[in-house]
Every structure is written in structure tokens, then in C-alpha cells.
Write a protein that holds these residues in place. Structure first.
Motif, PDB file in Angstrom:
ATOM      1  N   THR A 120       0.812  -1.031   0.036  1.00 21.23           N
ATOM      2  CA  THR A 120      -0.038   0.146  -0.055  1.00 21.23           C
ATOM      3  C   THR A 120       0.973   1.237  -0.067  1.00 21.23           C
ATOM      4  O   THR A 120       2.271   1.265   0.369  1.00 21.23           O
ATOM      5  CB  THR A 120      -1.027   0.165   1.169  1.00 21.23           C
ATOM      6  N   THR A 121       0.363   2.271  -0.143  1.00 25.55           N
ATOM      7  CA  THR A 121       1.275   3.606  -0.351  1.00 25.55           C
ATOM      8  C   THR A 121       0.519   4.678   0.869  1.00 25.55           C
ATOM      9  O   THR A 121      -0.613   4.748   0.832  1.00 25.55           O
ATOM     10  CB  THR A 121       0.996   4.351  -1.480  1.00 25.55           C
ATOM     11  N   LEU A 122       1.533   4.969   1.438  1.00 26.21           N
ATOM     12  CA  LEU A 122       1.488   6.120   2.413  1.00 26.21           C
ATOM     13  C   LEU A 122       1.695   7.702   1.725  1.00 26.21           C
ATOM     14  O   LEU A 122       2.842   7.565   1.138  1.00 26.21           O
ATOM     15  CB  LEU A 122       1.992   5.851   3.882  1.00 26.21           C
ATOM     16  N   LEU A 123       1.040   8.709   2.232  1.00 23.19           N
ATOM     17  CA  LEU A 123       1.325   9.778   1.782  1.00 23.19           C
ATOM     18  C   LEU A 123       1.790  10.730   3.014  1.00 23.19           C
ATOM     19  O   LEU A 123       1.215  10.449   4.188  1.00 23.19           O
ATOM     20  CB  LEU A 123       0.154  10.559   1.342  1.00 23.19           C
ATOM     21  N   VAL A 124       3.099  11.138   2.931  1.00 21.28           N
ATOM     22  CA  VAL A 124       3.616  11.943   4.422  1.00 21.28           C
ATOM     23  C   VAL A 124       4.000  13.302   3.490  1.00 21.28           C
ATOM     24  O   VAL A 124       4.870  13.378   2.496  1.00 21.28           O
ATOM     25  CB  VAL A 124       4.797  11.218   4.765  1.00 21.28           C
ATOM     26  N   ASP A 187       1.558   3.049  12.668  1.00 19.93           N
ATOM     27  CA  ASP A 187       1.561   3.234  14.057  1.00 19.93           C
ATOM     28  C   ASP A 187       2.809   4.186  14.533  1.00 19.93           C
ATOM     29  O   ASP A 187       2.979   5.175  15.186  1.00 19.93           O
ATOM     30  CB  ASP A 187       1.557   2.094  14.954  1.00 19.93           C
ATOM     31  N   TRP A 188       4.038   3.628  13.837  1.00 12.19           N
ATOM     32  CA  TRP A 188       5.152   4.518  14.126  1.00 12.19           C
ATOM     33  C   TRP A 188       4.981   5.895  13.618  1.00 12.19           C
ATOM     34  O   TRP A 188       5.643   6.855  14.186  1.00 12.19           O
ATOM     35  CB  TRP A 188       6.256   3.843  13.105  1.00 12.19           C
ATOM     36  N   LEU A 189       4.620   6.094  12.317  1.00 14.24           N
ATOM     37  CA  LEU A 189       4.262   7.769  11.895  1.00 14.24           C
ATOM     38  C   LEU A 189       3.357   8.276  12.818  1.00 14.24           C
ATOM     39  O   LEU A 189       4.005   9.463  13.301  1.00 14.24           O
ATOM     40  CB  LEU A 189       3.579   7.527  10.321  1.00 14.24           C
ATOM     41  N   LEU A 190       2.467   7.716  13.268  1.00 15.65           N
ATOM     42  CA  LEU A 190       1.594   8.390  14.315  1.00 15.65           C
ATOM     43  C   LEU A 190       2.346   8.778  15.527  1.00 15.65           C
ATOM     44  O   LEU A 190       2.350   9.851  15.887  1.00 15.65           O
ATOM     45  CB  LEU A 190       0.373   7.804  14.232  1.00 15.65           C
ATOM     46  N   ASP A 191       3.181   7.971  16.024  1.00 13.28           N
ATOM     47  CA  ASP A 191       3.856   8.196  17.057  1.00 13.28           C
ATOM     48  C   ASP A 191       4.858   9.309  16.939  1.00 13.28           C
ATOM     49  O   ASP A 191       4.890  10.409  17.830  1.00 13.28           O
ATOM     50  CB  ASP A 191       4.466   6.992  17.592  1.00 13.28           C
ATOM     51  N   ALA A 192       5.630   9.173  15.760  1.00 11.09           N
ATOM     52  CA  ALA A 192       6.871  10.218  15.644  1.00 11.09           C
ATOM     53  C   ALA A 192       6.073  11.443  15.229  1.00 11.09           C
ATOM     54  O   ALA A 192       6.680  12.502  15.464  1.00 11.09           O
ATOM     55  CB  ALA A 192       7.503   9.695  14.330  1.00 11.09           C
ATOM     56  N   ALA A 193       4.785  11.630  14.653  1.00  3.37           N
ATOM     57  CA  ALA A 193       4.349  12.852  14.437  1.00  3.37           C
ATOM     58  C   ALA A 193       3.812  13.511  15.580  1.00  3.37           C
ATOM     59  O   ALA A 193       3.693  14.770  15.643  1.00  3.37           O
ATOM     60  CB  ALA A 193       3.151  12.568  13.426  1.00  3.37           C
ATOM     61  N   SER A 194       3.776  12.744  16.742  1.00  3.67           N
ATOM     62  CA  SER A 194       3.217  13.451  17.741  1.00  3.67           C
ATOM     63  C   SER A 194       4.175  14.771  18.346  1.00  3.67           C
ATOM     64  O   SER A 194       3.466  15.637  19.062  1.00  3.67           O
ATOM     65  CB  SER A 194       3.181  12.657  19.353  1.00  3.67           C
ATOM     66  N   GLU A 195       5.319  14.965  17.917  1.00  2.00           N
ATOM     67  CA  GLU A 195       6.307  15.683  18.261  1.00  2.00           C
ATOM     68  C   GLU A 195       5.526  17.283  17.493  1.00  2.00           C
ATOM     69  O   GLU A 195       6.010  18.248  17.994  1.00  2.00           O
ATOM     70  CB  GLU A 195       7.588  15.463  17.600  1.00  2.00           C
ATOM     71  N   TYR A 196       4.924  16.888  16.475  1.00  5.01           N
ATOM     72  CA  TYR A 196       4.546  18.099  15.540  1.00  5.01           C
ATOM     73  C   TYR A 196       3.085  18.482  15.805  1.00  5.01           C
ATOM     74  O   TYR A 196       2.389  19.442  15.229  1.00  5.01           O
ATOM     75  CB  TYR A 196       4.920  17.786  14.080  1.00  5.01           C
TER      76      TYR A 196
END
Length: 197
Positions: A120-124, A187-196
Motif C-alpha cells: 500500500t502507499t502512504l502519503l507523508v 503506528d510508528w508515523l503517528l507516534d513520531a508525528a506527535s512531536e509536531y
């Protein structure tokens, strides 16, 4: 008998969390899944007649520069190796795209495989997209080193991915990840995004 199977993306249940993180970031980040993009793996001689025929059929030349991406309209060709590319197209067109490439290659030696269901493809995207990805990726993601039109097979948070740099803020990055690792990476992206947020 009616077909009762419904197609469900690996991250359909995460869409709400992605949307909430995007809102909470105040425009610094945009996270989303781009499900069901067509993905066809192509292996052939880059100097042979099949390469030219496939390029002509697709309306773009297969890139010969390592880690580069070319596109025409809604089709993208990603360089994965000296004789290997990933052709990405609109959702749901994998079988047609595979057939089109196969017909163009003709009788020339080639391996053409629809791998759309594999990943699948994630957009960041957004002004902090590079910062977010840098938390888990060893590549130099500075625009001078990994700007628009670049791609790489790499790891992100220890998951194997194909990372594609699109334009700076609007389109951001595609992260193509195997479906079996998609939830872990989300889950990793959401956790790392918590900084922003």
C-alpha cells in the motif's frame, strides 16, 4: 450467487487517526493512505528493444539514472535497479497496466508482474514531512540529496519501503510498504508525528 467480497485497504481502519494527526499538526504534516495504486514490477534489458517499446506504450521512458523517477500524467516509473523498474498508475488499473507493458515487450525477454496487492502507499506531506521521515530513515533527505524526482529502496523504522520524493510541500513523499508491515509503519508515523501536533 452474488459476490459478497469487498475490497478493504490494509489501513482503512487508520484513516481517522491519520486525519486527526493532520488536523492537530496545524498544517505541518499531512498523513494519509493512498490505497490500491496500480504497481507493476518490470525487469528487462534497458538497452534492448523492449525498453523503448514499453516506454513508448507508457508515454514515458523508463529512467536509466539510479534512484530516479519519471512520470507522465498519472503514471510513474521508479528506477529500482539497473534492469528493474516499478511502474505506478491509478488505483484499480494494475491488470490493464501489466497487460499493456507485456504487449509492448512482445517476445523480448522480460519479467512483468502486477504487484499491486503486495504494497500500500502512504502519503507523508507538509513542511515537516522530511523531519518526520528523518526520525526513522538513514537516507539524507535534504532536498539537495533527495529532492523531487528521486526514489530509493530503503528502511523506515526498520520496515523495508520504497520512498519517493514528489514535489516539496503539496505532494510530499510516497512511502510504498508491504501490506503486512503497513499497520506497524502507520503506528510508528503517528507516534513520531506527535512531536509536531
Amino acid at each position: 450467487m452474488a459476490d459478497t467480497a469487498t475490497r478493504r485497504s490494509p489501513l482503512a481502519h487508520v484513516a481517522g487517526r491519520f486525519a486527526a494527526a493532520t488536523r492537530a499538526s496545524g498544517g505541518a504534516l499531512r498523513l494519509a493512505e493512498l490505497p490500491f495504486l496500480a504497481q507493476v514490477n518490470v525487469r528487462l534489458d534497458p538497452k534492448g528493444p523492449a525498453a523503448d517499446a514499453v516506454g513508448l506504450a507508457l508515454g514515458l521512458q523508463l529512467p536509466l539514472e539510479p534512484d530516479s523517477v519519471v512520470h507522465a500524467g498519472d503514471r510513474y516509473a521508479l528506477w529500482l535497479g539497473p534492469d528493474e523498474w516499478l511502474v505506478v498508475g491509478p488505483p484499480g488499473t494494475g491488470a490493464a497496466l501489466e497487460n499493456e507493458i507485456r504487449q509492448a515487450a512482445g517476445d523480448e525477454p522480460a519479467a512483468i508482474t502486477d504487484v499491486s496487492a503486495q504494497r500500500t502507499t502512504l502519503l507523508v506531506a507538509g513542511p515537516r514531512a522530511r523531519d518526520l521521515l528523518a526520525h526513522g530513515c538513514a537516507l539524507d533527505l535534504h532536498p539537495r540529496a533527495f529532492g523531487p524526482g528521486r526514489c530509493a529502496q530503503t528502511t523506515l523504522a526498520r520496515a523495508q519501503v520504497v520512498l519517493v520524493a514528489r514535489d516539496e510541500l503539496k505532494a510530499g513523499f510516497w512511502v510504498l510498504v508491504r501490506s503486512s508491515f503497513a499497520e506497524y509503519l502507520a503506528d510508528w508515523l503517528l507516534d513520531a508525528a506527535s512531536e509536531y501536533v
